[in-house]
Design a protein around this motif. Structure first.
Motif, PDB file in Angstrom:
ATOM      1  N   LEU A 185      42.227   1.834  21.107  1.00 55.13           N
ATOM      2  CA  LEU A 185      42.643   0.346  20.785  1.00 55.13           C
ATOM      3  C   LEU A 185      43.852   0.394  19.990  1.00 55.13           C
ATOM      4  O   LEU A 185      44.425  -0.693  19.348  1.00 55.13           O
ATOM      5  CB  LEU A 185      41.527  -0.332  19.798  1.00 55.13           C
ATOM      6  CG  LEU A 185      40.225  -0.559  20.769  1.00 55.13           C
ATOM      7  CD1 LEU A 185      39.113  -1.202  19.784  1.00 55.13           C
ATOM      8  CD2 LEU A 185      40.512  -1.599  21.757  1.00 55.13           C
TER       9      LEU A 185
ATOM     10  N   GLU B  55      34.517  -6.122  22.870  1.00 48.90           N
ATOM     11  CA  GLU B  55      34.336  -6.007  24.355  1.00 48.90           C
ATOM     12  C   GLU B  55      34.001  -4.645  24.839  1.00 48.90           C
ATOM     13  O   GLU B  55      33.663  -4.524  25.884  1.00 48.90           O
ATOM     14  CB  GLU B  55      35.957  -6.395  24.870  1.00 48.90           C
ATOM     15  CG  GLU B  55      36.167  -6.785  26.265  1.00 48.90           C
ATOM     16  CD  GLU B  55      37.642  -7.052  26.716  1.00 48.90           C
ATOM     17  OE1 GLU B  55      38.042  -8.252  25.929  1.00 48.90           O
ATOM     18  OE2 GLU B  55      38.281  -6.600  27.393  1.00 48.90           O
ATOM     19  N   VAL B  56      34.607  -3.711  24.206  1.00 49.05           N
ATOM     20  CA  VAL B  56      34.535  -2.216  24.369  1.00 49.05           C
ATOM     21  C   VAL B  56      33.161  -1.704  24.047  1.00 49.05           C
ATOM     22  O   VAL B  56      32.490  -1.211  24.828  1.00 49.05           O
ATOM     23  CB  VAL B  56      35.591  -1.287  23.802  1.00 49.05           C
ATOM     24  CG1 VAL B  56      35.273   0.167  23.949  1.00 49.05           C
ATOM     25  CG2 VAL B  56      36.958  -1.584  24.310  1.00 49.05           C
TER      26      VAL B  56
ATOM     27  N   LYS C  40      30.273  -2.594  26.084  1.00 53.11           N
ATOM     28  CA  LYS C  40      30.049  -1.753  27.257  1.00 53.11           C
ATOM     29  C   LYS C  40      29.530  -0.250  27.013  1.00 53.11           C
ATOM     30  O   LYS C  40      28.890   0.290  27.782  1.00 53.11           O
ATOM     31  CB  LYS C  40      31.206  -1.843  28.353  1.00 53.11           C
ATOM     32  CG  LYS C  40      31.578  -3.111  28.989  1.00 53.11           C
ATOM     33  CD  LYS C  40      32.604  -2.943  30.076  1.00 53.11           C
ATOM     34  CE  LYS C  40      33.246  -3.983  30.462  1.00 53.11           C
ATOM     35  NZ  LYS C  40      34.705  -3.935  30.242  1.00 53.11           N
TER      36      LYS C  40
ATOM     37  N   GLU D  69      37.879  -9.139  18.635  1.00 52.97           N
ATOM     38  CA  GLU D  69      37.482  -9.227  20.083  1.00 52.97           C
ATOM     39  C   GLU D  69      37.338  -8.391  21.049  1.00 52.97           C
ATOM     40  O   GLU D  69      36.686  -7.892  21.940  1.00 52.97           O
ATOM     41  CB  GLU D  69      38.506 -10.456  20.525  1.00 52.97           C
ATOM     42  CG  GLU D  69      38.164 -11.196  21.778  1.00 52.97           C
ATOM     43  CD  GLU D  69      39.266 -11.978  22.501  1.00 52.97           C
ATOM     44  OE1 GLU D  69      39.511 -11.971  23.576  1.00 52.97           O
ATOM     45  OE2 GLU D  69      39.987 -12.524  21.322  1.00 52.97           O
ATOM     46  N   GLU D  70      38.528  -7.608  21.110  1.00 56.44           N
ATOM     47  CA  GLU D  70      38.690  -6.335  21.936  1.00 56.44           C
ATOM     48  C   GLU D  70      37.627  -5.180  21.503  1.00 56.44           C
ATOM     49  O   GLU D  70      37.018  -4.428  22.390  1.00 56.44           O
ATOM     50  CB  GLU D  70      40.015  -5.668  21.951  1.00 56.44           C
ATOM     51  CG  GLU D  70      40.227  -5.174  23.300  1.00 56.44           C
ATOM     52  CD  GLU D  70      41.506  -4.573  23.362  1.00 56.44           C
ATOM     53  OE1 GLU D  70      42.604  -5.129  22.651  1.00 56.44           O
ATOM     54  OE2 GLU D  70      42.123  -4.040  24.520  1.00 56.44           O
TER      55      GLU D  70
END
Lengths: 388, 161
Positions: free
Chosen positions: B25, B8-9, B12, B4-5
């Motif tokens: 991370l 997210e990164v 972008k 998920e993270e």
């Protein structure tokens, strides 16, 4: 004409950062890693709520202690987040930022000569506010070798019959240090044994990056009745300019603080209070997403700083890293000045937060990764220059 | 959680390196690499594109959002007609929608005339297509979470405690 000024006020030293700040402000192309406020805009939905209440003409004073609805939401939030149960009608006061709550509390409790234990390095307002309230600040060192955590032996050494209160500034500005449940436990006995009041400034509580969430000293048995918890909207909700904070504590203390607040301030800004009600009800996910972004930057900055050969413990809260610069042979002030002149990067000398901050600098990561990268590249170049 | 993270990164900044991802991370480069590879295979990650503001280039380009009403077909539902539409190179996106129309078709062309021609000659004439409404984009303010105009400068006091 006589001198109208109060010598107590005149004797208070202006913030040590002033001179440094003036230099930085005048230079061009300075990249600053020196701020103590978030870079995120306040989430739009919060701003939009404020605009709406202005349109509706909600522009009059609120109750002195703050909107009842807001105190209720603060109460719900504290239960939900920190398992702290406070009565919204008797144990919560809405203030103009967390800073007003610090001032109110010290004014409400201190008699001339009372001593207040203040960990150092920490935020710069505790000492002057103590002096202005007629008390005597007594520093407790936070040591780099302890990851800047508060240690029972350091507290006990400074306790005298005149000690009335102790400030708990965790998660800490400037070090980024936090106090876990295990760290807090041994302090509880001492505080109860010596019958002290704790002023727990938890403004950075939401910005904790350890596996376990933030723990408040007030959540320990026997502590709630002797703790004032201070929190606010500036850091977690990125609402610094809204000037909104709150204090939660024993009814007797909150009542006296409310009295001072009533006469000196009247009430916290109404628009900000309405916006805050919305924020507490609806913005957990926004806070969490900012926290995750800070955490990524924290790892990045820490890795870069260590990569430059500077000694740095892993900070687990707030948005600062606090590396030691002793290996350069410079003082904090020399280091920061040279870095500013040489590479146009502004960081804050650790001794601005008390003498025990000497040998360290505060680097804020309330900047985008891109900005951090540029600034840290410059800092790396500066350190390479020193060593060659 | 790491996925998920990671997404997210990457959403972008697709140019971020595995090494940088590993640092921010707090995961090993091996884990990052294998997660990315897996998500590419599973088509969770569908590509690493560049966001371009064509208005700032010298290239002529118009975007139209075309609301299309269609008659769904037996056994095939909307999929068959959607395919007949999305296979055109001019079409950049096709979504099946709830609401008063069925397909949202996003078409990019050099000029309005070119897009109009496509709608008239290619899209509207398809048998299951029951009606179209072509809406040209006049100005993009924000696209995929990115503001088209630069944001305000950092107005914070450079040093505060």
């Amino acid at each position: 004409m006589k001198n109208f000024l109060n010598p107590v006020v005149c004797d208070i030293k202006p913030s040590g950062i002033r001179r440094f700040f003036d230099i930085a402000a005048e230079m061009e192309d300075v990249i600053s890693l020196g701020v103590g406020e978030p870079d995120f805009d306040t989430p739009w939905s919060i701003r939009e709520t404020a605009i709406y209440t202005l349109e509706q003409g909600k522009t009059v004073y609120t109750a002195n202690a703050g909107l009842k609805e807001l105190r209720q939401e603060i109460s719900n939030y504290s239960i939900r987040k920190y398992q702290l149960v406070y009565d919204p009608l008797r144990e919560i006061l809405v203030t103009v930022g967390g800073s007003e709550a610090i001032d109110l509390c010290l004014r409400a409790i201190l008699c001339p000569g009372d001593e207040v234990l203040i960990p150092e390095p920490s935020y710069v307002s505790y000492i002057p506010c103590t002096i202005l309230a007629g008390g005597k600040p007594v520093g407790i060192p936070l040591r780099g070798e302890n990851d800047f955590k508060l240690k029972p032996e350091d507290i006990e050494k400074k306790i005298t019959p005149k000690t009335k209160a102790i400030v708990f500034p965790f998660p800490n500005n400037p070090t980024g240090s936090i106090m876990t449940k295990e760290d807090l436990l041994p302090l509880v006995d001492i505080i109860i044994k010596h019958d002290l009041l704790v002023i727990s400034d938890e403004i950075y509580a939401e910005l904790s990056y350890s596996e376990k969430p933030h723990v408040s000293i007030a959540s320990f048995p026997g502590m709630k009745e002797r703790t004032l918890v201070i929190n606010g909207f500036s850091k977690a909700f990125s609402m610094t300019g809204w000037r909104l904070g709150y204090a939660m504590g024993p009814e007797s203390l909150i009542r006296q603080m409310t009295k001072i607040h009533q006469f000196a301030i009247m009430c916290a800004p109404t628009t900000s209070q309405y916006a805050a009600v919305y924020a507490l009800k609806n913005c957990d996910d926004k806070v969490e997403s900012m926290r995750r972004e800070y955490n990524r930057r924290r790892r990045y900055v820490l890795s870069r700083i260590r990569g430059m050969g500077l000694d740095c413990f892993e900070p687990e809260g707030a948005f600062y890293v606090f590396p030691s610069i002793r290996s350069t042979g410079m003082s904090s002030d020399e280091f920061c000045s040279s870095l500013l002149y040489d590479q146009k990067v502004a960081v804050v000398p650790g001794d601005a937060f008390g003498e025990h901050g000497e040998g360290y600098v505060r680097i804020s990561y309330a900047y985008s990764l891109e900005e951090l990268k540029t600034a840290l590249d410059r800092m790396e170049k500066f350190l390479q220059g020193l060593r060659s | 959680m790491i996925r998920e993270e990671l997404l997210e990164v990457l959403e972008k900044d697709s140019r971020i390196t595995v090494q940088e991802l590993s640092v921010i991370l707090g995961e090993s480069e091996e884990v990052i690499e294998s997660e990315m590879k897996e998500m590419e295979q599973e088509k969770i990650i569908c590509g690493y594109h560049t966001m371009i503001n064509w208005d700032k280039t010298n290239q002529e380009r118009v975007t139209a959002m075309i609301e299309v009403k269609v008659i769904p077909q037996r056994d095939e539902g909307f999929d068959k007609i959607a395919r007949r539409i999305y296979e055109f190179e001019e079409v950049s996106s096709v979504f099946l929608m709830s609401g008063p129309f069925d397909l949202m078709v996003i078409v990019e062309g050099k000029t309005m005339k070119e897009v109009a021609l496509f709608v008239r000659e290619r899209l509207a004439v398809l048998e299951p297509v029951n009606g179209t409404a072509t809406c040209f984009v006049l100005k993009k303010y924000k696209d995929n979470g990115i503001f088209m105009e630069p944001r305000k400068k950092d107005e914070r006091i450079p040093v505060s405690l």
